[in-house]
Enzyme design. Sequence first.
Site, mmCIF file in Angstrom:
data_model
loop_
_atom_site.group_PDB
_atom_site.id
_atom_site.type_symbol
_atom_site.label_atom_id
_atom_site.label_comp_id
_atom_site.label_asym_id
_atom_site.label_seq_id
_atom_site.Cartn_x
_atom_site.Cartn_y
_atom_site.Cartn_z
ATOM 1 N N TYR A 1 2.492 6.506 2.917
ATOM 2 C CA TYR A 1 3.919 6.544 2.595
ATOM 3 C C TYR A 1 4.496 7.931 2.887
ATOM 4 C CZ TYR A 1 2.378 2.245 0.422
ATOM 5 O OH TYR A 1 1.817 1.017 0.228
ATOM 6 N N GLU B 1 -5.421 -6.275 -0.251
ATOM 7 C CA GLU B 1 -4.443 -5.588 0.613
ATOM 8 C C GLU B 1 -4.308 -4.111 0.219
ATOM 9 O OE1 GLU B 1 -0.964 -7.901 -0.307
ATOM 10 O OE2 GLU B 1 -1.579 -9.588 0.943
ATOM 11 N N PRO B 2 -5.378 -3.330 0.327
ATOM 12 C CA PRO B 2 -5.270 -1.917 -0.066
ATOM 13 C C PRO B 2 -4.505 -1.109 0.974
ATOM 14 C CG PRO B 2 -7.409 -2.307 0.933
ATOM 15 C CD PRO B 2 -6.709 -3.651 0.880
ATOM 16 N N CYS C 1 20.124 19.798 3.615
ATOM 17 C CA CYS C 1 21.260 20.120 2.750
ATOM 18 C C CYS C 1 21.461 19.089 1.653
ATOM 19 C CB CYS C 1 22.506 20.313 3.599
ATOM 20 S SG CYS C 1 22.307 21.745 4.658
ATOM 21 N N GLU C 2 20.488 18.998 0.772
ATOM 22 C CA GLU C 2 20.531 18.142 -0.418
ATOM 23 C C GLU C 2 19.684 18.844 -1.471
ATOM 24 O OE1 GLU C 2 20.849 14.323 -0.760
ATOM 25 O OE2 GLU C 2 21.345 13.857 1.326
HETATM 26 C C1 LIG Z 1 2.817 -2.308 -0.381
HETATM 27 C C2 LIG Z 1 1.972 -3.531 -0.503
HETATM 28 C C3 LIG Z 1 0.587 -3.420 -0.571
HETATM 29 C C4 LIG Z 1 -0.147 -2.090 -0.592
HETATM 30 O O1 LIG Z 1 0.067 -1.397 -1.754
HETATM 31 P P1 LIG Z 1 -0.780 -0.063 -2.047
HETATM 32 O O2 LIG Z 1 -0.288 0.397 -3.341
HETATM 33 O O3 LIG Z 1 -0.488 0.899 -0.953
HETATM 34 O O4 LIG Z 1 -2.211 -0.458 -2.078
HETATM 35 C C5 LIG Z 1 -0.162 -4.583 -0.616
HETATM 36 N N1 LIG Z 1 0.447 -5.810 -0.621
HETATM 37 C C6 LIG Z 1 1.784 -5.943 -0.565
HETATM 38 C C7 LIG Z 1 2.368 -7.297 -0.564
HETATM 39 C C8 LIG Z 1 2.585 -4.821 -0.506
HETATM 40 O O5 LIG Z 1 3.923 -4.957 -0.470
#
Ligand SMILES: *Cc1c(COP(=O)(O)O)cnc(C)c1O
Length: 418
Positions: free
Chosen positions: A372, A275-276, A343-344
């Site tokens: 992000y 899950e990159p 304004c912070e």
């Molecule tokens: C945020 C997240 C990711 C991705 O993380 P990266 O640091 O952007 O690679 C993968 N899996 C899960 C469950 C996440 O919450």
Amino acid sequence: MDHFQHRNGALFVEDVSVEAIAEAVGTPVYIYSRATLERHAQVFREGLSGVADKHIAYAVKANPNLAVLRVLAKAGYGADVVSGGEMARAVAAGMAPGDVVFSGVGKTRAELVQGLETGIGQFNLELEEEGHVLAALAAERGLNAPAVLRVNPDVDAGTHAKISTGKAENKFGVAIGEAPGIFARLAGKPGIELRGIAVHIGSQLGDLAPLEAAYRRVGEMVATLRAGGHRITHVDLGGGLGVPYRPGETMPSPAAFGQMVARVTVGWNVKLMFEPGRVIAGNAGVLLTRVVWVKPSGGNPWVIVDAAMNDLARPALYDAYHDFVAVRPSGDRIVANIAGPVCESGDTFAKAREIDAVAAGDLAVFRTAGAYGATMASTYNSRAKVPEVLVDGDRFALVSDRIDPAAQMAGETVPDWL
Ligand SMILES: *Cc1c(COP(=O)(O)O)cnc(C)c1O
């Protein structure tokens, strides 16, 4: 190869001049490079060449823009989603429902039903009760939900506390030792096929050792579950690989990551899932901004830019560093603070940093803003929602509109009793 380069003194993204984008769209604006997204997708996949049976699900939360998702769908990526909204985006962008993985610690019943009706490929359970609810919702519909259990390996990822997810004190997953009991109670239930485990220990990891430690614990648990008679066919290894934000900073390469994975998972005999997020999108985008003022102070001057913490929250949220580069550098350097108009005091991008000398009206970019970035943007201080542009060779397109205060007000109502 880097698709963000100065040519004849001015910054280009692929073959498009950043000044031309500022002229056409205004500032601030996020700019993404299609070629960079595609290259990162390819490099990550090639890094995993030692893993025969795999599925790569891009973590949509890093950058959920539809055009970005379409690029990754075309690159053969699936999606890891954490809400019903992200699920809808992934499918709308052309990802096959069967390639969608649904993570998230607070999936509602409505979102579980959405996942079932969409026919997504996998539910990553965060607690036992979620498994019982999912099984009942699926059985009512004559379905069998493919699921894995997210375990918390109690490993310190060594990253910023707000993006660590694999310590026992974090809200994610179940303590790994609880997995056998949960498998025993969920296995064989109608409506669910609990087929493996998932792990994700955090983001922006600069060291492979915590990942390796977590994966080894997962491997031991796969053996334990199999010894208990469970059929384990899938293991989801999550995301988390870091990217360089600072000039000269180095991070473990996808190839080094892939070699570690291949070594640690020898003999697991499962489909491995990845899950990159950040590693795909982070360095594929910049936030283009214009200098409003250079404000003298008793110490370093304040470079006040037209981008703010509402457009790019990472510095305020995580003390994150984003490289600041002039679009037309003169060659001179100054030491300055960089801040936005909000304004912070937290709306500060850098303190006492050596940067290209800039003056009011000059353009500059914050680099490594593709992940992000835009997705965390808000309209705080009644600022416009920041737009996004995708570059492809010598063309570019606005892929997300600027939503100005007039449009924001159009969605608000003053009741007639006021
Ligand atoms: C945020 C997240 C990711 C991705 O993380 P990266 O640091 O952007 O690679 C993968 N899996 C899960 C469950 C996440 O919450």
